[in-house]
Design a protein around this motif. Structure first.
Motif, PDB file in Angstrom:
ATOM      1  N   MET A   1      25.598  41.925  65.212  1.00  0.00           N
ATOM      2  CA  MET A   1      26.004  41.413  66.526  1.00  0.00           C
ATOM      3  C   MET A   1      27.498  41.079  66.532  1.00  0.00           C
ATOM      4  O   MET A   1      28.198  41.369  67.494  1.00  0.00           O
ATOM      5  CB  MET A   1      25.182  40.154  66.833  1.00  0.00           C
ATOM      6  N   GLY A   2      27.990  40.482  65.428  1.00  0.00           N
ATOM      7  CA  GLY A   2      29.407  40.124  65.339  1.00  0.00           C
ATOM      8  C   GLY A   2      30.302  41.347  65.394  1.00  0.00           C
ATOM      9  O   GLY A   2      31.335  41.346  66.060  1.00  0.00           O
ATOM     10  N   ASP A   3      29.877  42.419  64.682  1.00  0.00           N
ATOM     11  CA  ASP A   3      30.650  43.666  64.682  1.00  0.00           C
ATOM     12  C   ASP A   3      30.724  44.247  66.086  1.00  0.00           C
ATOM     13  O   ASP A   3      31.770  44.729  66.524  1.00  0.00           O
ATOM     14  CB  ASP A   3      30.007  44.710  63.752  1.00  0.00           C
TER      15      ASP A   3
ATOM     16  N   ILE B   1      33.766  45.311  71.092  1.00  0.00           N
ATOM     17  CA  ILE B   1      33.957  45.130  72.536  1.00  0.00           C
ATOM     18  C   ILE B   1      35.319  44.498  72.799  1.00  0.00           C
ATOM     19  O   ILE B   1      36.075  44.963  73.662  1.00  0.00           O
ATOM     20  CB  ILE B   1      32.830  44.265  73.149  1.00  0.00           C
ATOM     21  N   LEU B   2      35.646  43.459  72.036  1.00  0.00           N
ATOM     22  CA  LEU B   2      36.947  42.780  72.205  1.00  0.00           C
ATOM     23  C   LEU B   2      38.103  43.739  71.948  1.00  0.00           C
ATOM     24  O   LEU B   2      39.076  43.781  72.702  1.00  0.00           O
ATOM     25  CB  LEU B   2      37.062  41.582  71.257  1.00  0.00           C
ATOM     26  N   LEU B   3      37.978  44.508  70.859  1.00  0.00           N
ATOM     27  CA  LEU B   3      39.041  45.450  70.493  1.00  0.00           C
ATOM     28  C   LEU B   3      39.294  46.468  71.600  1.00  0.00           C
ATOM     29  O   LEU B   3      40.432  46.679  72.023  1.00  0.00           O
ATOM     30  CB  LEU B   3      38.667  46.181  69.197  1.00  0.00           C
ATOM     31  N   PHE B   4      38.215  47.079  72.093  1.00  0.00           N
ATOM     32  CA  PHE B   4      38.389  48.141  73.094  1.00  0.00           C
ATOM     33  C   PHE B   4      38.702  47.588  74.484  1.00  0.00           C
ATOM     34  O   PHE B   4      39.366  48.252  75.276  1.00  0.00           O
ATOM     35  CB  PHE B   4      37.188  49.086  73.089  1.00  0.00           C
TER      36      PHE B   4
END
Length: 203
Positions: A3-5, A10-13
């Motif tokens: 889930m963390g990955d 999501i944050l990165l993209f």
């Protein structure tokens, strides 16, 4: 995927998408920025509900085509378009409606290979795209069959076997789609990371 990955991706993209949007307002003729923007949208589309996902994929296609209008030889944009069309095809249950997306995907993968023949990723994508329609038919056939069996009053062992087959089929599908999307993500992420490298500390 942890889930963390998933959240980190999501944050990165999402950050990549916003950065590309800002860069576009400064220079709408930057084909590299448009390609990264399209790639980020393809990545983000996998975390949305089906309607939002299709909308994001359509937006990605527009950005990538815009990149190719500026630079018709941009092979990474061609390859990302292939991914966008492949993903859209798999999200379209009816094979007659999905087929044109598979055809467009194969066409763009072929163009990417012609533009950069030494790229193993492009060649692998082209190879996988030829098997995609059969995979699509198998997945949707098994899903429909699984729903019939699970919805009926069949024997529990039959339901278990169907569920097991369906799971294997779905696992394989997600392996293929995951591989394609992960590869697209790596291309976007590497390009993004290269441009976002922190400045060297003063000596």
């Amino acid at each position: 995927m942890e889930m963390g990955d998933e959240f980190d991706r999501i944050l990165l993209f999402e950050h990549a998408r916003k950065t590309c949007e800002t860069n576009y307002s400064k220079n709408p003729l930057d084909a590299e920025n448009l390609t990264k923007w399209g790639g980020a949208l393809i990545e983000l589309s996998q975390f949305q509900n089906p309607a939002e996902s299709k909308s994001m994929l359509s937006d990605a296609v527009l950005k990538l085509k815009e990149a190719l209008e500026i630079n018709p030889k941009r092979h990474d944009a061609m390859w990302c378009l292939g991914n966008a069309y492949t993903t859209t095809a798999f999200m379209t249950p009816d094979m007659e409606q999905a087929k044109p997306y598979f055809d467009k995907a194969a066409d763009y993968f072929q163009q990417a290979v012609e533009e950069e023949p030494s790229n193993d990723l492009y060649r692998k994508s082209l190879e996988v795209s030829s098997k995609a329609p059969d995979l699509h038919a198998e997945i949707h056939k098994q899903q429909a069959f699984g729903q019939q069996v699970l919805g009926g009053a069949g024997a529990s062992s039959s339901s278990t076997q169907t569920a097991s087959k369906k799971k294997k089929s779905n696992d394989f599908t997600y392996d293929v789609l995951g591989w394609v999307i992960l590869a697209a993500g790596l291309v976007v992420w590497l390009g993004f990371a290269k441009n976002q490298a922190p400045p060297q500390p003063p000596r």
